[in-house]
Design a protein around this motif. Structure first.
Motif, PDB file in Angstrom:
ATOM      1  N   UNK A 185       0.806  -1.232   0.000  1.00 18.63           N
ATOM      2  CA  UNK A 185       0.000   0.000   0.000  1.00 18.63           C
ATOM      3  C   UNK A 185       0.830   1.270   0.000  1.00 18.63           C
ATOM      4  N   UNK A 186       1.903   1.266  -0.816  1.00 19.77           N
ATOM      5  CA  UNK A 186       2.685   2.484  -0.957  1.00 19.77           C
ATOM      6  C   UNK A 186       3.627   2.759   0.200  1.00 19.77           C
ATOM      7  N   UNK A 187       4.018   1.681   0.895  1.00 16.40           N
ATOM      8  CA  UNK A 187       4.985   1.830   1.998  1.00 16.40           C
ATOM      9  C   UNK A 187       6.106   0.812   1.781  1.00 16.40           C
ATOM     10  N   UNK A 188       7.318   1.228   2.138  1.00 15.22           N
ATOM     11  CA  UNK A 188       8.421   0.266   2.083  1.00 15.22           C
ATOM     12  C   UNK A 188       9.511   0.685   3.055  1.00 15.22           C
ATOM     13  N   UNK A 189       9.995  -0.309   3.792  1.00 14.63           N
ATOM     14  CA  UNK A 189      11.121  -0.094   4.689  1.00 14.63           C
ATOM     15  C   UNK A 189      12.281  -0.927   4.123  1.00 14.63           C
ATOM     16  N   UNK A 190      13.151  -0.257   3.360  1.00 12.77           N
ATOM     17  CA  UNK A 190      14.237  -0.963   2.683  1.00 12.77           C
ATOM     18  C   UNK A 190      15.131  -1.717   3.670  1.00 12.77           C
ATOM     19  N   UNK A 191      15.484  -1.038   4.756  1.00  8.89           N
ATOM     20  CA  UNK A 191      16.390  -1.642   5.726  1.00  8.89           C
ATOM     21  C   UNK A 191      15.826  -2.910   6.330  1.00  8.89           C
ATOM     22  N   UNK A 192      14.536  -2.883   6.613  1.00 10.86           N
ATOM     23  CA  UNK A 192      13.886  -4.056   7.204  1.00 10.86           C
ATOM     24  C   UNK A 192      13.925  -5.251   6.247  1.00 10.86           C
ATOM     25  N   UNK A 193      13.689  -4.994   4.960  1.00  9.75           N
ATOM     26  CA  UNK A 193      13.716  -6.086   3.975  1.00  9.75           C
ATOM     27  C   UNK A 193      15.133  -6.633   3.822  1.00  9.75           C
ATOM     28  N   UNK A 194      16.107  -5.746   3.710  1.00  8.64           N
ATOM     29  CA  UNK A 194      17.501  -6.199   3.580  1.00  8.64           C
ATOM     30  C   UNK A 194      17.915  -7.011   4.814  1.00  8.64           C
ATOM     31  N   UNK A 195      17.522  -6.536   6.007  1.00  4.61           N
ATOM     32  CA  UNK A 195      17.824  -7.277   7.239  1.00  4.61           C
ATOM     33  C   UNK A 195      17.242  -8.685   7.190  1.00  4.61           C
ATOM     34  N   UNK A 196      15.989  -8.786   6.739  1.00  4.62           N
ATOM     35  CA  UNK A 196      15.341 -10.107   6.678  1.00  4.62           C
ATOM     36  C   UNK A 196      16.076 -11.027   5.704  1.00  4.62           C
ATOM     37  N   UNK A 197      16.461 -10.492   4.558  1.00  2.58           N
ATOM     38  CA  UNK A 197      17.157 -11.315   3.554  1.00  2.58           C
ATOM     39  C   UNK A 197      18.499 -11.809   4.085  1.00  2.58           C
ATOM     40  N   UNK A 198      19.177 -10.938   4.838  1.00  5.18           N
ATOM     41  CA  UNK A 198      20.485 -11.338   5.386  1.00  5.18           C
ATOM     42  C   UNK A 198      20.329 -12.295   6.560  1.00  5.18           C
ATOM     43  N   UNK A 199      19.386 -11.999   7.455  1.00  5.29           N
ATOM     44  CA  UNK A 199      19.274 -12.795   8.683  1.00  5.29           C
ATOM     45  C   UNK A 199      18.534 -14.103   8.464  1.00  5.29           C
ATOM     46  N   UNK A 200      17.420 -14.061   7.717  1.00  7.69           N
ATOM     47  CA  UNK A 200      16.606 -15.261   7.568  1.00  7.69           C
ATOM     48  C   UNK A 200      17.142 -16.211   6.495  1.00  7.69           C
ATOM     49  N   UNK A 201      17.815 -15.673   5.483  1.00  5.64           N
ATOM     50  CA  UNK A 201      18.282 -16.500   4.378  1.00  5.64           C
ATOM     51  C   UNK A 201      19.803 -16.534   4.243  1.00  5.64           C
ATOM     52  N   UNK A 202      20.490 -15.742   5.065  1.00  2.00           N
ATOM     53  CA  UNK A 202      21.951 -15.618   4.959  1.00  2.00           C
ATOM     54  C   UNK A 202      22.387 -15.186   3.556  1.00  2.00           C
ATOM     55  N   UNK A 203      21.557 -14.371   2.907  1.00  3.05           N
ATOM     56  CA  UNK A 203      21.899 -13.913   1.556  1.00  3.05           C
ATOM     57  C   UNK A 203      23.080 -12.956   1.611  1.00  3.05           C
ATOM     58  N   UNK A 204      24.051 -13.192   0.751  1.00  2.10           N
ATOM     59  CA  UNK A 204      25.164 -12.248   0.615  1.00  2.10           C
ATOM     60  C   UNK A 204      25.031 -11.439  -0.675  1.00  2.10           C
TER      61      UNK A 204
END
Length: 277
Positions: A185-204
């Motif tokens: 709905x027109x909202x995005x928290x970039x930092x939160x998404x990047x954190x999830x990708x790094x922490x939950x998936x160990x994405x580099x």
């Protein structure tokens, strides 16, 4: 510090010739370092051409990714359509492997008559089979990127793509920042998404698209606009990326302005202190 690969979705508009190889060369001449090869209307590239494109990209230091055809729906109630969808994903992965692309972007499914949970389980099963088949065919390196989608009828919330990536080996989220912005709905928290990708998936490494979207009838819809429209804004993403360590990202510009907007994105990153090597 973060490593950034930046370039257009497809052959740059300024490329005199419209071939993939000429597109890669133009990307390098423009001072960009990534390109997504577009198979959105079908996989028409011959295997030998994919290998040749891969060699040119490797020589020039241009990172490649690939977009699978739009005609894919693993949750279709027509079994033949599901079968054809799986074949298209495999064809895309084959060419991507040959050109040494790291990942493919896939619009994976529409819920249709299924509930989101039923569709999720079907995607998990069918995509798992596709990955297993690909590996048995010698497609060893390409990651299968499930793209985040703007339409509420489509499989591809940020939660869905992260979850499916946890459950199916070889699958990653392919983040379309604007699609996610629309879906939220027109909202995005970039930092939160990047954190999830790094922490939950160990994405580099994060594979992603960036563009702006049309606002119509009270919501953002999946029609692409130049990034100056700031729906979503790019600078906050750039700022968030430059805070990161042990991370790389591919930013593919899907704006109608392609390389012109990719160069605007580059300028923002350089103004913030990033140096493209």
């Amino acid at each position: 510090m973060v490593k950034i690969y930046l370039g257009p979705a497809g052959v740059p508009l300024s490329s005199k010739k419209r071939s993939t190889i000429d597109g890669i060369r133009t990307v390098k001449e423009l001072g960009l370092n990534a390109m997504e090869v577009e198979f959105v209307q079908g996989v028409k590239m011959k295997p030998e051409a994919a290998e040749e494109a891969g060699k040119v990209a490797e020589e020039l230091g241009v990172r490649l990714s690939v977009h699978a055809p739009y005609f894919i729906n693993l949750c279709s109630d027509d079994k033949e359509k599901v079968k054809a969808s799986k074949a298209r994903i495999l064809d895309t992965a084959d060419r991507a492997e040959r050109m040494k692309a790291d990942a493919i972007a896939i619009h994976i499914a529409f819920y249709g008559k299924m509930s989101p949970e039923e569709c999720y389980q079907q995607v998990k099963s069918e995509l798992g089979e596709v990955v297993d088949t690909a590996r048995s065919q010698g497609i060893k390196n390409v990651k299968f990127g499930v793209e985040t989608m703007a339409k509420e009828s489509a499989f591809g919330t940020i939660d869905e793509v992260i979850s499916i990536s946890k459950e199916v080996k070889g699958v990653i989220p392919y983040i379309d920042w604007a699609h996610t912005f629309a879906r939220q709905d027109g909202k995005i928290n970039y930092g939160e998404i990047i954190d999830r990708l790094q922490k939950e998936l160990n994405l580099t490494h994060i594979n992603s698209h960036f563009e702006s979207l049309v606002f119509r009838n009270g919501k953002y819809v999946d029609e692409h606009l130049p990034i100056d429209n700031e729906a979503p804004p790019f600078r906050p993403l750039a700022e968030e990326l430059l805070k990161r360590e042990n991370l790389s990202i591919t930013l593919i510009c899907e704006s109608p302005e392609l390389e012109r907007d990719a160069l605007k994105m580059k300028k923002v990153l350089e103004e913030l202190g990033y140096k493209f090597s």
